[in-house]
Scaffold this motif. Sequence first.
Motif, short mmCIF file in Angstrom:
data_model
loop_
_atom_site.label_atom_id
_atom_site.label_comp_id
_atom_site.label_asym_id
_atom_site.label_seq_id
_atom_site.Cartn_x
_atom_site.Cartn_y
_atom_site.Cartn_z
N ASP A 155 11.34 -3.02 -4.13
CA ASP A 155 9.97 -2.50 -4.19
C ASP A 155 9.13 -2.87 -2.97
O ASP A 155 7.91 -2.69 -2.97
N HIS A 156 9.76 -3.36 -1.91
CA HIS A 156 9.05 -3.72 -0.69
C HIS A 156 8.66 -2.45 0.07
O HIS A 156 9.46 -1.53 0.21
N GLU A 157 7.40 -2.40 0.53
CA GLU A 157 6.96 -1.29 1.38
C GLU A 157 7.32 -1.65 2.83
O GLU A 157 6.75 -2.57 3.41
N THR A 167 4.96 6.12 0.87
CA THR A 167 3.99 5.28 0.18
C THR A 167 2.60 5.83 0.50
O THR A 167 2.46 6.83 1.20
N ARG A 217 4.53 3.25 6.30
CA ARG A 217 5.46 2.50 5.45
C ARG A 217 6.26 3.44 4.55
O ARG A 217 5.76 4.48 4.12
N LYS A 241 9.63 3.25 1.34
CA LYS A 241 10.28 2.33 0.40
C LYS A 241 11.48 3.00 -0.24
O LYS A 241 11.63 4.23 -0.19
#
Length: 912
Positions: free
Chosen positions: A405-407, A453, A458, A460
């Motif tokens: 779930d990291h952008e 996002t 960014r 993901k």
Amino acid sequence: MAEIVISIVSKVAEYLVAPISHGAAYFFCFKQLNEDFKKAKQELEVKLEDVRKRTEEAERKTEEIMPSVKKWLDDVNAILGEVQKLQQELDRGRNNCFNVSVRYSLSKQIKNKAKQMMDLKQNSDFQPFSQVIQLPGITYFSSKEFVDFNSRKSTCNHLLEAIKDGTNKMVGLYGMAGSGKTTLAKEVGKKVDELKHFDKVIMAVVSKPPNVLNIQQEIAGQIGLQLQEPTQLTKAQRLSEGLKNKKILIILDDVWSKLRLEDVGIPLNEGCCVLLTTRLHDVCVSMDCESIIKLPLLTEEESWALFKMCVKTANVSMNEFDSIGRQIVDECKGLPIAIVTVGSTLKGKSIQAWKSTLRRLQRPLPLDIEDDLKTPYACVELSYDNLPSALAKSLFILCSMFPEDHEIHIEDLIRFGNGTLKLGDDIHTIGEARNEIFAAIEKLLDSCLLMNTNKQERVKLHDVVRDVALWITKKQHQEVLVDSHSISSMLVSNGHKLNDAKALSLWNLDKNFKIFNKLHCPSLEILLLQPDGFIEDIGAIETLKVLALITHGFQWRFQQQTFCSVPQSIVLLTNLQTLCLRGKQLGDISFLCELKGLEILDLHGSLFNELPAEIADMKMLKLLDIFGCEIEKSPLEVIRRCEQLEELYFREKISVIPENFSLSRLKRYVIYDSTCRMIDEYMGNSFQEYLDSCDEALRALCIQGFRIFALTSSMKDLIFRANHLWLDNCSWNHKDINFRIKQLVVSFCQEKRFIMENSDMDTLQPQQIFSDLITLRLFKMNSLEQLFEASSISYSLPMLQELSIQSCPELRTCIFPHAMVTSLPKLRRLVIEGCGKVKWLFSYSLASHCPSLEEIIIANCFELERLIDEEAALGDPLLHDMQYSHPHVSIIREILLESLHIRNNNPCSCIC
């Protein structure tokens, strides 16, 4: 009796003499009263400047100013406006100095104003001054991914009923991986928010393994709570107090195991309700959900409808499309993520490609994959195999090294991918690599293997897609080991041999992660440790190409630094191409010059003694990032000798950019002279957003005190190529700047009367001037009269979105006279502050050509009479133009009524 008479006479005399003495004071003490008046004004203005700086600092931190501060600012600005008028009366009254009534009246007024100003100064100790702005919560998310199928509508209604019931404190939504639980939970949250059933709807991602500190921070940020306590337990207690007595729906997404809400600080009180999403029914049971709702798979017709949304059928006859397409959809088993990834892969493809896809999906998968994951794994692997280039495939794998779930900031992909991505033999520069990576990202987005996002810089990975990517690396014997407590524990305990590991990416490490024995990683190319961690014998990893010891992913915002001990064995890494020591306290870094093959040196936000002179001898170095660094000795002399650089990011506190500074090979740069006045006021969120929006074309420059026309050609070229330019106390003519610039800031250029002068028009056409300009900001321009000198020429600024003019006291009566600027189609924000001669803003005709205007802020414009100059309407030739549209004037009026902020001005006589 005599005593009574004396007492009465005495009291009468007191009441008679006191007013007379005050009146005499007004007449005879005029000079002293005037001095007190000036002193009170000066002290109040100093205090006002202090409060303004505190306000700007709070706004940069996205904090909200307290109402008492706003009222104080309004009161101060109002009284200073009155004082300015009184000062004008004083100046006019000098000729009537012997007129008793005039002198008396002025003396009385200045004494009263002096007292009011002293009272305001004394009442300026604000505690608190500001507070953290609540983040938007569920309204941050878009609904564009939600498709309102009947199966989803039914489940959505059941969830809404369970949440609105009032008796359910825990509601669980479970379903297969990739079935759309997160998307549905967001949509339910948005509907609950619209119904105003709760005061706030917030969302936090739990993931595996759960990071309680991150969950606490996500929740606290959305309710405007600062968690400054030192431990997880005390943060939980503070968060619990912050949530108490509030009616809040908390969505906990992607829960894998029982999560103790007390550990996080979530109280299940009268107003608090929790909706959790999980793949596992047992998780709902273990967390005591009163209502447990299963998300079903899509029906056959819903699956078919979703598939048709994702593909184009131009190359396939309808019969073939229907036959093969329905079989492909059947293999997707009603899973949205499988349908979307496969459908996106087949968009516009031939019937042969569709048949090949069907054959691939019908193959059996390895037995080590759980039954409920076989369909999404097969579909994602198919999309991966169908990617058109080796670069897109290797970039997809690189994305899997970030936490769930990291952008992912695209800049991290570019820097960590240097030397590890399959770019091709014909790519030789960082700029060429950027272009290829951006193109590959577009392919991954089109294939739905990557997700956008809310921030354009960014991307993901969906958690299922990330799992498949990690599975593919293991299958290909190029394993990516990432973010696992078991992995870090194993490495610390026995330094396990990692024969197949290509990347080791460990996030959220603490200071106890230390490896002193030798790591056996014969294939390792990427090693990332965040935010702490230490490996002593790092030189044994001979194949290492990327080493990142970082406190955070890439961002322009400055972060707190942490101490970092860099192992001396790093000099043995002869194949190292990228070194990131980001946000670290480093001390002496001279040993880095031993890394002769280094191409990217990222020291962003770090603290060190000096930039070693030998850096200039590192001929392979292409990118140097020392933006936001604290360096004891100015690095500019060293940087000037680094002629090999293609990209430079520089801003630190003590260095003044010299006029002979130049690097001929620079293609992308951010070079900021931090000694420029007002730089701290400017370096806020909008500046960071701009830097992130520039993609591969970023060229930002801030200089001060330059006579640009007298510079060397190489420095002139650096200025001319900038698409973001800040000129502070500079002299220039129209040949010195590129009129296709996108962002222009001009400050303290005291002799500049116009941004464009008549003499400039000899070689330029009006349509060439600032045709791409998005933002124009002008500060402290004491001689500025207008933007353009030639009032007989019509200009259009087609891309301008923001115009800010501050502290320009000679700016003329109308900012946009009629027939000068004819159209501002994209202008959204207008700020006019400290422009004492401005009487109105728009000509009547221009007001009809500002359809995008959202906000006008006016401050310290004491002569402002109106916003739209309707008096000139009869003589305005543009009013008779067939293109003229009266409804836009109404739009302007509506905007002015709803979004106009006017501070410390006399009330406008009318809006228009």
